[in-house]
Design a protein around this motif. Sequence first.
Motif, PDB file in Angstrom:
ATOM      1  N   PRO A   1       5.044  11.418  -2.189  1.00 22.02           N
ATOM      2  CA  PRO A   1       4.885  11.058  -0.780  1.00 22.02           C
ATOM      3  C   PRO A   1       5.613  11.990   0.177  1.00 22.02           C
ATOM      4  O   PRO A   1       5.116  12.277   1.263  1.00 22.02           O
ATOM      5  CB  PRO A   1       5.451   9.636  -0.706  1.00 22.02           C
ATOM      6  N   ALA A   2       6.764  12.515  -0.213  1.00 22.57           N
ATOM      7  CA  ALA A   2       7.528  13.396   0.682  1.00 22.57           C
ATOM      8  C   ALA A   2       6.773  14.686   1.015  1.00 22.57           C
ATOM      9  O   ALA A   2       7.050  15.320   2.033  1.00 22.57           O
ATOM     10  CB  ALA A   2       8.879  13.727   0.060  1.00 22.57           C
ATOM     11  N   HIS A   3       5.814  15.073   0.187  1.00 25.26           N
ATOM     12  CA  HIS A   3       5.038  16.291   0.444  1.00 25.26           C
ATOM     13  C   HIS A   3       3.915  16.070   1.458  1.00 25.26           C
ATOM     14  O   HIS A   3       3.290  17.024   1.901  1.00 25.26           O
ATOM     15  CB  HIS A   3       4.427  16.817  -0.855  1.00 25.26           C
ATOM     16  N   TRP A   4       3.624  14.816   1.792  1.00 26.58           N
ATOM     17  CA  TRP A   4       2.488  14.486   2.645  1.00 26.58           C
ATOM     18  C   TRP A   4       2.921  14.086   4.053  1.00 26.58           C
ATOM     19  O   TRP A   4       2.532  13.055   4.558  1.00 26.58           O
ATOM     20  CB  TRP A   4       1.664  13.371   2.016  1.00 26.58           C
TER      21      TRP A   4
ATOM     22  N   ALA B   1     -13.290  16.568  10.761  1.00 27.22           N
ATOM     23  CA  ALA B   1     -12.869  17.822  10.134  1.00 27.22           C
ATOM     24  C   ALA B   1     -12.416  17.658   8.689  1.00 27.22           C
ATOM     25  O   ALA B   1     -12.206  18.641   7.991  1.00 27.22           O
ATOM     26  CB  ALA B   1     -11.742  18.456  10.952  1.00 27.22           C
ATOM     27  N   GLY B   2     -12.231  16.421   8.204  1.00 28.69           N
ATOM     28  CA  GLY B   2     -11.781  16.212   6.838  1.00 28.69           C
ATOM     29  C   GLY B   2     -11.200  14.827   6.638  1.00 28.69           C
ATOM     30  O   GLY B   2     -11.414  13.931   7.447  1.00 28.69           O
ATOM     31  N   VAL B   3     -10.440  14.674   5.560  1.00 30.60           N
ATOM     32  CA  VAL B   3      -9.822  13.395   5.219  1.00 30.60           C
ATOM     33  C   VAL B   3      -8.342  13.464   5.577  1.00 30.60           C
ATOM     34  O   VAL B   3      -7.623  14.337   5.088  1.00 30.60           O
ATOM     35  CB  VAL B   3      -9.982  13.081   3.720  1.00 30.60           C
ATOM     36  N   GLU B   4      -7.904  12.545   6.425  1.00 32.50           N
ATOM     37  CA  GLU B   4      -6.494  12.458   6.758  1.00 32.50           C
ATOM     38  C   GLU B   4      -5.820  11.608   5.690  1.00 32.50           C
ATOM     39  O   GLU B   4      -6.257  10.498   5.403  1.00 32.50           O
ATOM     40  CB  GLU B   4      -6.309  11.823   8.136  1.00 32.50           C
ATOM     41  N   VAL B   5      -4.762  12.138   5.083  1.00 28.29           N
ATOM     42  CA  VAL B   5      -4.046  11.446   4.013  1.00 28.29           C
ATOM     43  C   VAL B   5      -2.717  10.967   4.575  1.00 28.29           C
ATOM     44  O   VAL B   5      -1.917  11.748   5.061  1.00 28.29           O
ATOM     45  CB  VAL B   5      -3.814  12.373   2.802  1.00 28.29           C
ATOM     46  N   ILE B   6      -2.505   9.656   4.502  1.00 28.96           N
ATOM     47  CA  ILE B   6      -1.315   9.055   5.090  1.00 28.96           C
ATOM     48  C   ILE B   6      -0.459   8.461   3.986  1.00 28.96           C
ATOM     49  O   ILE B   6      -0.908   7.581   3.248  1.00 28.96           O
ATOM     50  CB  ILE B   6      -1.705   7.959   6.102  1.00 28.96           C
ATOM     51  N   SER B   7       0.766   8.942   3.875  1.00 25.57           N
ATOM     52  CA  SER B   7       1.727   8.350   2.955  1.00 25.57           C
ATOM     53  C   SER B   7       2.415   7.224   3.702  1.00 25.57           C
ATOM     54  O   SER B   7       3.228   7.452   4.580  1.00 25.57           O
ATOM     55  CB  SER B   7       2.753   9.391   2.499  1.00 25.57           C
ATOM     56  N   VAL B   8       2.066   6.005   3.372  1.00 20.48           N
ATOM     57  CA  VAL B   8       2.578   4.837   4.086  1.00 20.48           C
ATOM     58  C   VAL B   8       4.091   4.738   3.955  1.00 20.48           C
ATOM     59  O   VAL B   8       4.780   4.339   4.885  1.00 20.48           O
ATOM     60  CB  VAL B   8       1.887   3.551   3.583  1.00 20.48           C
ATOM     61  N   ARG B   9       4.630   5.122   2.825  1.00 16.29           N
ATOM     62  CA  ARG B   9       6.075   5.020   2.612  1.00 16.29           C
ATOM     63  C   ARG B   9       6.861   5.994   3.482  1.00 16.29           C
ATOM     64  O   ARG B   9       7.991   5.730   3.839  1.00 16.29           O
ATOM     65  CB  ARG B   9       6.416   5.283   1.157  1.00 16.29           C
TER      66      ARG B   9
ATOM     67  N   PHE C   1       0.851  -1.190   0.000  1.00 18.27           N
ATOM     68  CA  PHE C   1       0.000   0.000   0.000  1.00 18.27           C
ATOM     69  C   PHE C   1       0.886   1.238   0.000  1.00 18.27           C
ATOM     70  O   PHE C   1       1.909   1.279   0.671  1.00 18.27           O
ATOM     71  CB  PHE C   1      -0.889   0.063   1.253  1.00 18.27           C
ATOM     72  N   GLU C   2       0.494   2.260  -0.764  1.00 22.15           N
ATOM     73  CA  GLU C   2       1.240   3.510  -0.778  1.00 22.15           C
ATOM     74  C   GLU C   2       0.534   4.595   0.020  1.00 22.15           C
ATOM     75  O   GLU C   2       1.182   5.454   0.586  1.00 22.15           O
ATOM     76  CB  GLU C   2       1.437   3.987  -2.209  1.00 22.15           C
ATOM     77  N   TRP C   3      -0.791   4.565   0.035  1.00 24.24           N
ATOM     78  CA  TRP C   3      -1.566   5.634   0.657  1.00 24.24           C
ATOM     79  C   TRP C   3      -2.647   5.044   1.552  1.00 24.24           C
ATOM     80  O   TRP C   3      -3.181   3.984   1.275  1.00 24.24           O
ATOM     81  CB  TRP C   3      -2.254   6.498  -0.415  1.00 24.24           C
TER      82      TRP C   3
END
Length: 111
Positions: free
Chosen positions: A75-78, A44-52, A35-37
Amino acid sequence: MQFPSRALDNFLITPDGSPPARDTITPQSAAEQDFEWGYVLRPAGVEVISVRIQAGWGPLVPWDTDPRTRFSDQPAHWTFEKPPPVMAPAGAVQPAKRASGTVSRPNTTRR
């Protein structure tokens, strides 16, 4: 309208015909399953997780974000410490810039 969560046993079909089972994703299982994301729905919103980069938490994209908004897929931006990497909404029209030294003429019709 809002409805409480419920099992989708009558709607999900698995490839082998077995009953569907919940799949809890952990940092270890995410890496094993490539999985990548990850996405977690929060009040309050959607939490975006960069698994890497940082499994476990990520920045929050508020619910009122313009749905045309474009985001970086790097991914480095997240990371949790940074705000979501937002770019201009898709379809946003940027005003045309004239080349320097050009003169603007009024629109006229020649007959």
